[in-house]
Design an enzyme around this catalytic site. Sequence first.
Site, PDB file in Angstrom:
ATOM      1  N   CYS A 246      -6.105  53.563  -1.384  1.00 28.68           N
ATOM      2  CA  CYS A 246      -6.682  52.358  -2.007  1.00 28.68           C
ATOM      3  C   CYS A 246      -5.936  52.137  -3.316  1.00 28.68           C
ATOM      4  O   CYS A 246      -6.435  52.489  -4.384  1.00 28.68           O
ATOM      5  CB  CYS A 246      -8.178  52.530  -2.240  1.00 28.68           C
ATOM      6  N   ALA A 248      -4.396  49.546  -5.343  1.00 22.12           N
ATOM      7  CA  ALA A 248      -4.461  48.615  -6.479  1.00 22.12           C
ATOM      8  C   ALA A 248      -5.478  49.091  -7.513  1.00 22.12           C
ATOM      9  O   ALA A 248      -6.464  49.742  -7.151  1.00 22.12           O
ATOM     10  CB  ALA A 248      -4.828  47.225  -5.973  1.00 22.12           C
ATOM     11  N   PRO A 249      -5.230  48.804  -8.797  1.00 27.41           N
ATOM     12  CA  PRO A 249      -4.158  47.957  -9.350  1.00 27.41           C
ATOM     13  C   PRO A 249      -2.812  48.640  -9.515  1.00 27.41           C
ATOM     14  O   PRO A 249      -1.856  48.012  -9.921  1.00 27.41           O
ATOM     15  CB  PRO A 249      -4.722  47.532 -10.707  1.00 27.41           C
ATOM     16  N   GLY A 250      -2.726  49.954  -9.243  1.00 30.81           N
ATOM     17  CA  GLY A 250      -1.418  50.589  -9.166  1.00 30.81           C
ATOM     18  C   GLY A 250      -1.100  51.619 -10.229  1.00 30.81           C
ATOM     19  O   GLY A 250      -0.032  52.227 -10.186  1.00 30.81           O
ATOM     20  N   LYS A 252      -2.401  54.588 -10.685  1.00 29.22           N
ATOM     21  CA  LYS A 252      -2.297  55.910 -10.061  1.00 29.22           C
ATOM     22  C   LYS A 252      -1.076  55.989  -9.151  1.00 29.22           C
ATOM     23  O   LYS A 252      -0.450  57.045  -9.022  1.00 29.22           O
ATOM     24  CB  LYS A 252      -3.582  56.216  -9.290  1.00 29.22           C
ATOM     25  N   GLU A 270      -3.322  48.625   0.484  1.00 24.61           N
ATOM     26  CA  GLU A 270      -4.296  47.775  -0.208  1.00 24.61           C
ATOM     27  C   GLU A 270      -4.639  46.572   0.659  1.00 24.61           C
ATOM     28  O   GLU A 270      -3.756  45.934   1.223  1.00 24.61           O
ATOM     29  CB  GLU A 270      -3.750  47.317  -1.558  1.00 24.61           C
ATOM     30  N   ASP A 297      -6.108  47.266   5.631  1.00 27.13           N
ATOM     31  CA  ASP A 297      -7.301  48.063   5.399  1.00 27.13           C
ATOM     32  C   ASP A 297      -7.020  49.522   5.747  1.00 27.13           C
ATOM     33  O   ASP A 297      -6.639  49.837   6.878  1.00 27.13           O
ATOM     34  CB  ASP A 297      -8.438  47.510   6.257  1.00 27.13           C
ATOM     35  N   ASP A 317      -8.734  57.206  -3.844  1.00 27.20           N
ATOM     36  CA  ASP A 317      -9.542  56.859  -5.010  1.00 27.20           C
ATOM     37  C   ASP A 317     -10.253  55.547  -4.692  1.00 27.20           C
ATOM     38  O   ASP A 317      -9.850  54.489  -5.161  1.00 27.20           O
ATOM     39  CB  ASP A 317      -8.662  56.732  -6.255  1.00 27.20           C
ATOM     40  N   CYS A 386      -8.599  66.083  -5.509  1.00 28.07           N
ATOM     41  CA  CYS A 386      -8.329  64.767  -6.094  1.00 28.07           C
ATOM     42  C   CYS A 386      -9.516  63.848  -5.862  1.00 28.07           C
ATOM     43  O   CYS A 386      -9.946  63.128  -6.765  1.00 28.07           O
ATOM     44  CB  CYS A 386      -7.065  64.190  -5.464  1.00 28.07           C
TER      45      CYS A 386
END
Length: 389
Positions: A246, A248-250, A252, A270, A297, A317, A386
């Site tokens: 997952c 976005a927003p990027g 990580k 994303e 997805d 995340d 994580c």
Amino acid sequence: MVRTTAKTSSAAAGKSKKSRLSNAERSAYFSRREAAKVLRSVLQGDARRRAVGSIKSLVYGPSVKNKKATFALVCQTLKHLSIVKDVLETANILNSRWKRQEELIYIITYDILFGQEISFIGDAEKFLVRRKDALQSALARILVRKKVKQVEDLIDLYQTPDTLKPRYVRVNTLKLDIDSALNELGKQFMVQKDDMVPDLLRLPPKCDLHNHPLVMNGSVFLQGKASSMVAAALDPEPGWEVLDACAAPGNKTAHLAALMKGKGKIIACELNKDRIKRLEDTIRLSGAPNVQVLPGDFLSLDPKDPLFSKVRAILLDPSCSGSGTVAERLDHLLPSYGAGPASDTTETERLNKLATFQKKALAHALSCKFHFPQLTQSGLQKFMMCNSI
């Protein structure tokens, strides 16, 4: 022929007048438009309880030019939003045309009543300036209704106190080493290395770094400690293939790329189209050369697809409530924050949906271990650690 000449002369005069605008007038005009776009995204995301990005990430994306002025306008308008809305409703001056541009109207109304005394150019500005007396009269009536004598007292009734927390920044080691970042930022601020995340720096609260050259060129990212811990916990090795489920927003994703020294491959998944644009902007700013954005997805991803045959680790995340990052994200400025989750049934529904999604995402990620031949026990353990952060 005469009529055409007159029109041409009028247009030329208008163009000449526009060219004589001062830098301050131009800056104020465009900052209000940029602030209105950001405010629209913020308010729409808050209403849906699914933000495209935080206030900071939206303002400090590459598409916003005058970041400092835009950030100030968005934050101040949000702080005064309840008052601004009350004034506009009491004054009853808006027609259907301007109601369709309500975010811009909020920004300009704030500027007229509480902002700087700068010449107001633009149709929306002129419309509201001509009704300045009505706006001020409405504000006066609200003061009487709220039983306060000064505007400052009224602001205190509506305003949520700011929460002070350290400013954290992550050094993008694809572009800059940590010592160089310490030296450069240390010229203006007290800077310390974080004791948990190696490439994270801690600065005093409210340090304004948004126009700092290191932030503008992607050498340093404004990223909270909790956010920075995720990729550090996964600890991917250079040369690995990693799936960011997952993305976005990027932030990580960019952190993963830095930890991998730009080597190997990151598949950034994303679903949301608006968030994909933000993800691509972040990757571009970071200079990460090893990221492949995969629109779609994560829950529909087929682990047996050959595209994922070399995946060594998964970073998951998923969307969360954001309750632990209110101060960093400036969520205390949002309309939904003042209502509080206990008084908002939609908040409970949102949390239930998030929990359901998180459970599905975790189950799907764990199922991948049976199909990803390169996903070792070590990689799985790192995924679990994580995901627990």
